[in-house]
Design a protein around this motif. Structure first.
Motif, mmCIF file in Angstrom:
data_model
loop_
_atom_site.group_PDB
_atom_site.id
_atom_site.type_symbol
_atom_site.label_atom_id
_atom_site.label_comp_id
_atom_site.label_asym_id
_atom_site.label_seq_id
_atom_site.Cartn_x
_atom_site.Cartn_y
_atom_site.Cartn_z
ATOM 1 N N GLY A 152 23.601 67.108 12.154
ATOM 2 C CA GLY A 152 24.410 66.112 12.853
ATOM 3 C C GLY A 152 23.707 64.776 12.966
ATOM 4 N N ALA A 153 22.425 64.795 13.272
ATOM 5 C CA ALA A 153 21.662 63.550 13.400
ATOM 6 C C ALA A 153 21.547 62.842 12.056
ATOM 7 C CB ALA A 153 20.274 63.826 13.971
ATOM 8 N N THR A 154 21.319 63.608 10.999
ATOM 9 C CA THR A 154 21.240 63.017 9.664
ATOM 10 C C THR A 154 22.567 62.375 9.287
ATOM 11 O OG1 THR A 154 19.573 64.621 8.988
ATOM 12 C CG2 THR A 154 20.788 63.522 7.223
ATOM 13 N N THR A 155 23.660 63.081 9.559
ATOM 14 C CA THR A 155 24.985 62.537 9.274
ATOM 15 C C THR A 155 25.252 61.306 10.118
ATOM 16 O OG1 THR A 155 25.819 64.723 8.669
ATOM 17 C CG2 THR A 155 27.456 63.062 9.262
ATOM 18 N N LEU A 156 24.922 61.376 11.402
ATOM 19 C CA LEU A 156 25.141 60.251 12.308
ATOM 20 C C LEU A 156 24.414 59.005 11.811
ATOM 21 C CD1 LEU A 156 25.043 60.493 16.145
ATOM 22 C CD2 LEU A 156 23.839 58.668 15.012
ATOM 23 N N VAL A 157 23.154 59.134 11.462
ATOM 24 C CA VAL A 157 22.371 57.993 10.997
ATOM 25 C C VAL A 157 22.906 57.498 9.653
ATOM 26 C CG1 VAL A 157 20.073 57.287 10.194
ATOM 27 C CG2 VAL A 157 20.323 58.545 12.332
ATOM 28 N N GLY A 158 23.330 58.404 8.798
ATOM 29 C CA GLY A 158 23.930 58.002 7.534
ATOM 30 C C GLY A 158 25.218 57.225 7.739
ATOM 31 N N LEU A 159 26.010 57.644 8.707
ATOM 32 C CA LEU A 159 27.258 56.941 9.001
ATOM 33 C C LEU A 159 27.004 55.544 9.549
ATOM 34 C CD1 LEU A 159 29.307 59.875 10.528
ATOM 35 C CD2 LEU A 159 29.891 58.606 8.450
ATOM 36 N N MET A 160 25.865 55.365 10.220
ATOM 37 C CA MET A 160 25.554 54.058 10.807
ATOM 38 C C MET A 160 25.481 52.962 9.758
ATOM 39 S SD MET A 160 22.731 54.781 13.735
ATOM 40 C CE MET A 160 23.149 55.616 15.256
ATOM 41 N N VAL A 161 25.211 53.313 8.532
ATOM 42 C CA VAL A 161 25.115 52.319 7.470
ATOM 43 C C VAL A 161 26.293 52.418 6.497
ATOM 44 C CG1 VAL A 161 22.608 52.091 7.615
ATOM 45 C CG2 VAL A 161 23.600 53.815 6.103
ATOM 46 N N SER A 162 27.367 53.050 6.945
ATOM 47 C CA SER A 162 28.542 53.206 6.090
ATOM 48 C C SER A 162 29.694 52.329 6.586
ATOM 49 C CB SER A 162 28.988 54.668 6.058
ATOM 50 O OG SER A 162 29.628 55.018 7.274
ATOM 51 N N GLU A 163 30.706 52.223 5.762
ATOM 52 C CA GLU A 163 31.877 51.435 6.112
ATOM 53 C C GLU A 163 32.727 52.108 7.188
ATOM 54 O OE1 GLU A 163 34.012 50.554 2.525
ATOM 55 O OE2 GLU A 163 32.257 49.638 1.598
ATOM 56 N N THR A 164 32.549 53.386 7.393
ATOM 57 C CA THR A 164 33.364 54.119 8.370
ATOM 58 C C THR A 164 32.693 54.224 9.738
ATOM 59 O OG1 THR A 164 32.430 56.228 7.637
ATOM 60 C CG2 THR A 164 34.460 55.507 6.565
ATOM 61 N N TRP A 165 31.605 53.490 9.946
ATOM 62 C CA TRP A 165 30.824 53.630 11.172
ATOM 63 C C TRP A 165 31.618 53.348 12.439
ATOM 64 C CZ3 TRP A 165 27.673 56.099 13.814
ATOM 65 C CH2 TRP A 165 27.125 55.605 14.989
ATOM 66 N N THR A 166 32.410 52.303 12.473
ATOM 67 C CA THR A 166 33.099 51.939 13.708
ATOM 68 C C THR A 166 33.984 53.074 14.194
ATOM 69 O OG1 THR A 166 33.046 49.618 13.093
ATOM 70 C CG2 THR A 166 34.635 50.245 14.777
ATOM 71 N N GLN A 167 34.782 53.634 13.300
ATOM 72 C CA GLN A 167 35.646 54.746 13.698
ATOM 73 C C GLN A 167 34.815 55.971 14.068
ATOM 74 O OE1 GLN A 167 38.255 56.271 10.674
ATOM 75 N NE2 GLN A 167 39.543 57.314 12.161
ATOM 76 N N ALA A 168 33.799 56.261 13.279
ATOM 77 C CA ALA A 168 32.941 57.415 13.555
ATOM 78 C C ALA A 168 32.240 57.249 14.898
ATOM 79 C CB ALA A 168 31.926 57.589 12.432
ATOM 80 N N ARG A 169 31.793 56.039 15.192
ATOM 81 C CA ARG A 169 31.061 55.777 16.438
ATOM 82 C C ARG A 169 31.908 56.151 17.649
ATOM 83 N NH1 ARG A 169 30.224 49.908 17.029
ATOM 84 N NH2 ARG A 169 31.892 49.961 18.527
ATOM 85 N N HIS A 170 33.168 55.757 17.654
ATOM 86 C CA HIS A 170 34.035 56.056 18.793
ATOM 87 C C HIS A 170 34.252 57.572 18.954
ATOM 88 C CE1 HIS A 170 34.669 51.848 19.374
ATOM 89 N NE2 HIS A 170 35.261 51.687 18.210
ATOM 90 N N ARG A 171 34.399 58.259 17.840
ATOM 91 C CA ARG A 171 34.599 59.710 17.902
ATOM 92 C C ARG A 171 33.323 60.420 18.350
ATOM 93 N NH1 ARG A 171 37.628 61.088 12.449
ATOM 94 N NH2 ARG A 171 37.711 63.149 13.382
ATOM 95 N N LEU A 172 32.186 59.949 17.869
ATOM 96 C CA LEU A 172 30.918 60.533 18.299
ATOM 97 C C LEU A 172 30.654 60.249 19.773
ATOM 98 C CD1 LEU A 172 28.925 59.675 15.091
ATOM 99 C CD2 LEU A 172 29.221 61.986 16.016
ATOM 100 N N ALA A 173 31.043 59.068 20.239
ATOM 101 C CA ALA A 173 30.878 58.736 21.658
ATOM 102 C C ALA A 173 31.680 59.706 22.524
ATOM 103 C CB ALA A 173 31.315 57.298 21.926
ATOM 104 N N ARG A 174 32.889 60.039 22.087
ATOM 105 C CA ARG A 174 33.699 61.008 22.854
ATOM 106 C C ARG A 174 33.023 62.378 22.873
ATOM 107 N NH1 ARG A 174 38.017 58.357 20.329
ATOM 108 N NH2 ARG A 174 38.232 60.010 18.792
ATOM 109 N N PHE A 175 32.425 62.765 21.720
ATOM 110 C CA PHE A 175 31.731 64.053 21.681
ATOM 111 C C PHE A 175 30.558 64.070 22.653
ATOM 112 C CE2 PHE A 175 28.179 66.628 20.254
ATOM 113 C CZ PHE A 175 28.769 67.882 20.205
ATOM 114 N N PHE A 176 29.724 63.035 22.617
ATOM 115 C CA PHE A 176 28.537 62.991 23.464
ATOM 116 C C PHE A 176 28.877 62.850 24.940
ATOM 117 C CE2 PHE A 176 26.180 61.773 19.566
ATOM 118 C CZ PHE A 176 25.155 62.692 19.657
ATOM 119 N N SER A 177 29.900 62.087 25.262
ATOM 120 C CA SER A 177 30.201 61.819 26.675
ATOM 121 C C SER A 177 30.852 63.008 27.360
ATOM 122 C CB SER A 177 31.093 60.590 26.811
ATOM 123 O OG SER A 177 32.379 60.868 26.279
ATOM 124 N N ARG A 178 31.482 63.882 26.582
ATOM 125 C CA ARG A 178 32.136 65.086 27.130
ATOM 126 C C ARG A 178 33.081 64.724 28.272
ATOM 127 N NH1 ARG A 178 31.898 67.954 23.251
ATOM 128 N NH2 ARG A 178 32.396 69.816 24.385
#
Length: 151
Positions: free
Chosen positions: A12-38
């Motif tokens: 998950g961390a590898t994917t997360l960091v990989g997404l940070m430098v991708s074009e889909t980061w903004t959408q992924a960031r919001h979804r990951l924030a929902r996962f982490f915030s519970r």
């Protein structure tokens, strides 16, 4: 079960960091924030993820591999803690990572940079992915004309 959660956190961390430098980061960031915030403060986690991305981009721009690795390690630890506190979230994370990978085009989201340093290499060095059936025969002794690499 702990080893499985640790492996999932690392993935998950590898994917997360990989997404940070991708074009889909903004959408992924919001979804990951929902996962982490519970269900708690999504905005605070979203901001942490945004700041991590900025730090990662700065680290890569300055070729600071240690800082980039620290960012990934921090999120790996955070994922391990989240999964340890709520093991049921493991399946949710697996599904989220699979969805994010599909949305990213199914392409690898991680850039790997390999560097060899620290002296003379007196044996084969492979850099890449998925090596199978390699056999090398070596005495391990340095060749006379190369020396030991020490000064």
């Amino acid at each position: 079960m702990e080893a499985e959660l640790a492996a999932l956190a690392a993935s998950g961390a590898t994917t997360l960091v990989g997404l940070m430098v991708s074009e889909t980061w903004t959408q992924a960031r919001h979804r990951l924030a929902r996962f982490f915030s519970r269900g708690r403060d999504d905005d605070a986690v979203d901001e942490e993820l945004r700041l991590s991305q900025e730090e990662l981009l700065a680290a890569r721009a300055s070729e600071d591999d240690l800082a980039a690795a620290d960012i990934e390690a921090g999120w790996r630890l955070r994922l391990r803690r989240a999964l340890r506190a709520n093991p049921e979230a493991a399946e949710e994370l697996r599904l989220l990572l699979a969805q994010l990978e599909v949305e990213a085009g199914g392409k690898p989201t991680v850039t790997v940079q390999n560097r060899i340093s620290g002296g003379v290499q007196n044996g084969p060095v492979l850099q890449g992915q998925n090596f199978y059936g390699q056999t090398f025969h070596s005495t391990g002794a340095p060749l006379p004309e190369q020396g030991t690499g020490s000064v």
